[in-house]
Design an enzyme around this catalytic site. Structure first.
Site, PDB file in Angstrom:
ATOM      1  CD  GLU A 166      -4.616   5.193  11.366  1.00  2.00           C
ATOM      2  OE1 GLU A 166      -5.263   6.145  11.799  1.00  2.00           O
ATOM      3  OE2 GLU A 166      -4.985   4.538  10.361  1.00  2.00           O
TER       4      GLU A 166
ATOM      5  CB  ILE B 200      -2.806   4.289   4.691  1.00  2.00           C
ATOM      6  CG1 ILE B 200      -1.966   3.794   3.527  1.00  2.00           C
ATOM      7  CG2 ILE B 200      -3.828   5.308   4.219  1.00  2.00           C
ATOM      8  CD1 ILE B 200      -2.769   3.107   2.436  1.00  2.00           C
TER       9      ILE B 200
ATOM     10  N   GLY C 147       9.881 -11.490  -0.229  1.00  2.00           N
ATOM     11  CA  GLY C 147       9.492 -11.254   1.167  1.00  2.00           C
ATOM     12  C   GLY C 147       8.159 -10.555   1.319  1.00  2.00           C
TER      13      GLY C 147
ATOM     14  CE  LYS D 211      -4.633  -5.474   6.624  1.00  2.00           C
ATOM     15  NZ  LYS D 211      -3.660  -5.727   5.550  1.00  2.00           N
TER      16      LYS D 211
HETATM   17  N1  HSE Z   1       0.059  -9.328   4.863  1.00  2.41           N
HETATM   18  C1  HSE Z   1      -0.554  -8.037   4.793  1.00  2.41           C
HETATM   19  C2  HSE Z   1      -0.371  -7.474   3.375  1.00  2.41           C
HETATM   20  C3  HSE Z   1      -0.007  -7.043   5.765  1.00  2.41           C
HETATM   21  O1  HSE Z   1       0.173  -8.140   2.513  1.00  2.41           O
HETATM   22  O2  HSE Z   1      -0.832  -6.378   3.133  1.00  2.41           O
HETATM   23  C4  HSE Z   1      -0.497  -7.307   7.171  1.00  2.41           C
HETATM   24  O3  HSE Z   1      -1.883  -7.192   7.244  1.00  2.41           O
END
Ligand code: HSE
Length: 438
Positions: free
Chosen positions: A137, A144, A195, A213
């Protein structure tokens, strides 16, 4: 699995091994250790964290993991565990370690989108062969819940398309550009200061993270196997403050969208910056938030929204998988093999239909607009709107902002190619697809 007479005599105990104790891993360790009793009451299973494999046992961590749990010997903790949680990221040694666990029949929970997008089928096959569970997940859109809804809740429906903002860093950057008028470099610098962006932001700003993704989610949505190579990928580094301002004037906002779309021939997967109407539900996703908009034949439109990154939010998704896997082990259930029965092919961008916003600078001469219009007509592309302004720095140059009607991507790109060759065109400044949102 063992039962023991310690704090939870009635519940079975399961041994959990954690691989990696970075931003997410240390938060998973924190919840496992600090909320052990509550997790046991809630799930009916006591989760005993038996080892945390790390590269550097002395590294400073967001949550101080008891020293006796830390080890550099990943194989030993894998072999001792009932459930392995992999949060190291990257392809190797994560792949070898996960296969070691799955081949031994051990359940694996991972958040490793890059690995799943490259070797997902190999991992699924190993899980199916040994009857073990593989859950992930946390690999798509952080906190989410979208993997489980796609795999389980929509298993009886037919997903036709998803549109996702699946990378928080790029959404933060584009949102800053939209709300403050900042240039890309300045917005990126701010994302790094706060960050949100890594010192090396390549994976985020070039779209690779969002593409991984998209491949993982599309494999579930369309019951097929897709890899990173199947995703057409463009990042946001070429998006300018002018592009963002032009989109805003027309009522649009630029977002980096991950799209999986069923077509007549298969599935098109793409990650690229697109203009979407400001009043579309995805247009209202600000800052580093993520969202996934899903269209399915019977369910209609669904919207999933939340935090897509960060230690605590991503740990929430990992722990959900962990509790769910533990419950399944406790009742003797095997993992459910993932269906790829549809075996749909990934199809190129050529036949995808879209509208395109094209900005060019032209030499301001008699008949120039006729020449431009002819190029569009020659490629069967119809112009919807055209807006001409004088370049403030050079009165001999005009800036033309055109938006097309819907056309085939191939025809639109051929049109852009022909515009680049046209002597009256000084420069093609930008080419951005327009999602109508319907
Ligand atoms: N670096 C990714 C983001 C999170 O900025 O959404 C990890 O996949």
């Amino acid at each position: 699995m063992t039962t023991s007479a310690t704090s939870h005599p009635q519940t079975p105990h399961l041994k959990v091994a954690l691989l990696g104790a970075g931003t997410v891993g240390s938060q998973v360790a924190r919840v496992l250790l600090d909320s052990k009793d509550e997790l046991a009451l809630r799930s009916g299973v006591t989760l005993d964290l038996v080892g945390v494999a790390v590269r550097d046992v002395d590294a400073k961590r967001d949550y101080e993991i008891p020293r006796e749990l830390l080890t550099r010997d990943a194989d030993s903790v894998i072999d001792a565990a009932d459930i392995v949680v992999e949060l190291t990221g990257g392809i190797e040694p994560a792949r070898t370690r996960i296969l070691r666990a799955l081949n031994a029949g051990t359940t694996v929970v991972t958040g490793n989108k890059a690995l799943l997008a490259a070797h997902g089928r190999e991992l699924q096959d190993a899980a199916a062969a040994s009857g073990s569970q593989l859950s992930y997940e946390a690999a798509v859109a952080g906190a989410i819940p979208i993997v489980r809804p796609m795999r389980d809740s929509l298993a009886g429906d037919k997903v036709t398309r998803f549109l996702g903002i699946m990378n928080g860093t790029t959404n933060f950057i584009l949102d800053q550009m939209d709300t403050t008028g900042a240039a890309f470099d300045d917005a990126l610098a701010e994302a790094q200061e706060l960050g949100y962006a890594e010192a090396d932001p390549t994976a985020d700003v070039e779209g690779h993270d969002a593409a991984a993704k998209a491949a993982v989610l599309a494999s579930l949505a369309f019951h097929s196997t897709f890899t990173l190579d199947d995703v057409h990928c463009e990042g946001i580094t070429a998006v300018t403050a002018e592009d963002v301002a032009t989109a805003a004037e027309a009522g649009y906002v630029i977002k980096l969208l991950s799209v999986g779309e069923r077509t007549e021939d298969g599935v098109n997967l793409r990650v690229n910056p697109v203009m979407i109407p400001r009043n579309h539900v995805l247009g209202g996703v600000h800052g580093a938030y993520n969202a996934v908009f899903v269209e399915a034949e019977n369910a209609g439109s669904l919207m999933f929204y939340g935090q897509g990154a960060g230690g605590e939010p991503t740990a929430s998704a990992v722990l959900g998988d962990l509790v769910s896997a533990a419950r399944a082990i406790a009742r003797g259930a095997e993992g459910i093999p993932l269906s790829d029965h549809a075996k749909l092919p990934a199809v190129s961008m050529d036949n995808v239909t879209t509208r395109m916003a094209i900005t060019v600078t032209v030499k301001d001469r008699l008949g120039v607009l006729a020449q431009i219009a002819q190029v569009f007509a020659d490629h069967g592309v119809s112009i919807s709107t055209m807006h001409q302004t004088e370049d403030p720095k050079d009165q001999a140059i005009s800036v033309l902002r055109l938006v097309t009607h819907t056309g085939r991507h191939r025809d639109l790109m051929d049109t852009v190619g022909a515009l680049r060759e046209l002597p009256v065109v000084a420069e093609v400044l930008s080419v951005i697809p327009v999602e109508t949102g319907d």
